[in-house]
Design an enzyme around this catalytic site. Sequence first.
Site, PDB file in Angstrom:
ATOM      1  CB  VAL A 101      -0.952  -0.001   1.212  1.00 56.25           C
ATOM      2  CG1 VAL A 101      -1.775   1.290   1.242  1.00 56.25           C
ATOM      3  CG2 VAL A 101      -1.872  -1.211   1.173  1.00 56.25           C
ATOM      4  CG  ASP A 105       9.515  -0.741   5.172  1.00 53.90           C
ATOM      5  OD1 ASP A 105      10.178  -1.561   5.847  1.00 53.90           O
ATOM      6  OD2 ASP A 105       8.408  -1.014   4.686  1.00 53.90           O
ATOM      7  NE  ARG A 113      -4.442  -3.179  11.618  1.00 51.04           N
ATOM      8  CZ  ARG A 113      -5.588  -3.677  11.173  1.00 51.04           C
ATOM      9  NH1 ARG A 113      -5.991  -3.420   9.948  1.00 51.04           N
ATOM     10  NH2 ARG A 113      -6.322  -4.429  11.968  1.00 51.04           N
ATOM     11  CG  ASP A 172     -10.226   4.369   6.854  1.00 50.99           C
ATOM     12  OD1 ASP A 172     -11.428   4.700   6.865  1.00 50.99           O
ATOM     13  OD2 ASP A 172      -9.825   3.258   6.451  1.00 50.99           O
ATOM     14  CD  GLU A 222     -11.073   0.374  13.446  1.00 54.23           C
ATOM     15  OE1 GLU A 222     -11.601  -0.615  12.885  1.00 54.23           O
ATOM     16  OE2 GLU A 222     -10.161   1.039  12.940  1.00 54.23           O
ATOM     17  CG  HIS A 279     -11.292   0.076   9.187  1.00 53.77           C
ATOM     18  ND1 HIS A 279     -10.754  -0.575  10.280  1.00 53.77           N
ATOM     19  CD2 HIS A 279     -10.522  -0.310   8.125  1.00 53.77           C
ATOM     20  CE1 HIS A 279      -9.723  -1.308   9.904  1.00 53.77           C
ATOM     21  NE2 HIS A 279      -9.580  -1.160   8.596  1.00 53.77           N
ATOM     22  N   GLY A 306     -10.864   1.875   4.168  1.00 54.88           N
ATOM     23  CA  GLY A 306      -9.719   1.687   3.282  1.00 54.88           C
ATOM     24  C   GLY A 306      -9.931   0.638   2.211  1.00 54.88           C
ATOM     25  CB  ALA A 307     -10.442  -2.891   2.242  1.00 59.44           C
TER      26      ALA A 307
END
Length: 635
Positions: free
Chosen positions: A243, A262, A323, A347, A352, A371, A373-374
């Site tokens: 992502v 990263d 997350r 998001d 949650e 939430h 995102g997907a």
Amino acid sequence: MATSAKTSLIFTSFKNQKQPKKSLFHENNNINNLSFLNNSSSKKFLKLSYTKSKHNNLVTKNALNTNTLDATSPVSTKPKEPSVLNNGTKRTRPMILVSEKLGEAGLAVLREYGEVDCIYDLTPEDLCKNISKYDALIVRSGTKVNRAVFEAAKGGLKVVGRAGVGIDNVDLQAATEHGSLVVNAPTANTIAAAEHGIALLTSMARNVAQADASMKAGIWGRSKYVGVSLVGKTLAVMGFGKVGSEVARRAKGLGMHVIAHDPYAPADRARAVGVELVSFDQAISTADFISLHMPLTPTTKKVFNDTTFSKMKKGARLINVARGGVIDEDALVRALDSGIVAQAALDVFAEEPPAKDSKLVQHENVTVTPHLGASTKEAQEGVAIEIAEAVIGALNGELSATAVNAPMVPAEILSELAPYVQLAEKLGRLAVQLVAGGSGIQTIKVSYITARGPDDLDTRLLRAMITKGIIEPISDMHINLVNADFTAKQKGLRISEERVSVNSSPENPIDSIQIQIPSVQSKFESTITEKGDISIEGKVKDGIPHLTRVGSFAVDVSLEGNIILCRQVDQPGMIGKVGIILADHNVNVNFMSVGRTSKKQKAIMAIGVDEEPEEDALRKIGQVPAVEEFVFLKL
């Protein structure tokens, strides 16, 4: 042959660890394809060996009396329980529980394969109460699959599928201990999540959500909602995975300068996107916008806290579609109030849904979505199909490329090692059946005879299969790639591996595999080498595993059924005599091989049989005058 110096000790002893519970469901083991996730054979069996006295024709029957790896208790001969439903009827199809909404395309794939129950909004207590009925569980982010769930499953839960990327709601350690494979669906929602990240980035920069709410309240606040431009601004992508890299590509298209942090991202992949990899502190201290794409782990939990925010450029803007737990939400509120963070677009949240009176959600400089995102039609269907296929593959005994609690074995290596998977497990099963009671097994030495270089042979899969073959026949545990290492440690089993170099074609990854068990007695003395170790060796021929050496005797017998090993005086008619006895008892011989030390001296006859001979047939073989000892081994 020259032995390579590359030898590693794989397992050490761990005492006083909790034993996984027995499984309620024990299905037949199918060693076609890669069956290392399946259970062992549904029938416990008694292994018999006969040794003839040198002074008379008496035949002594010995049972392998090893329980787990301790040769002091008799092995169970009780058949395993069949898979059953609540009404007591046997079931023939796997049971799959879907505890959160899944796309219809994925459900259709699952229903073709097994019995699917879609039961949403289960309480933790209800989940634990019912989970033992199921072979597989599919969740999203709302269901907590903790240790209590795995313990309640009693070993029957073979796979947990997470329909999405993050797996922080699944206890991976407990899953591994109980032999459950955990798979996710990391690719299908990649684009959707990246697009939502960009949507939050742009809407936050231009105050879209706040301006919309103002307009609907009847207020024309044109001067209040002046935004900031993206062109020329620096975006720090924290986590340069699937992502994160897609967000970086899109941000580059918006004219932004993109840096990334990263610790595991390869520099060449970042360069290909036109992104510079930098340290964590450099990223947060120089960026105008910071987009989070890191997993939630003990290391990343609340990594964005008061200390982190104090290092940011004043007026930075934060986006999180990863997350919620990676942000200390109270600290973020303080950073927003002080102006260190100018805006945030979120998001995901630590809990949650968040509380209705959450100061973070209600903050005027925060844009929030539930939430999403997907949450595109395309991503939902893609995730559903991806997780359904991963779960079915796992139930079929295949190692999913998305497995998260098993060694990641690349697909090309899986394909290359497929024939050797069967060989490894069967050699392990043969070796443990040769051990006579008394001392138990503490150490296994595995030698891979190969022409490959030291760094060109991945043996993790083969090691797991050898462990499976050794442990399963003498215990009620079910071993797979997930829990092989853990279980071996639990049993105090030490396995060492070495690579033995030979001058042969490197086209095949392995020429042969040798297993040695030191410091034990053998039910078949001819398997003992001069060093006093049980030793057997096998190789793959035309895709079929073969036993090629027993002790110092060369043999060649297919490992497609069961095996009878006979040590005899090398004389004419021996094959015929034993063959007639087996034929009289309707036992079909599928393969036969004889290896000897020299002409008319000692010889080993290896006989492959399709059926398990009756005790009377075995007794008659032992009474043949030239037969000095023999053993029946069940595969």
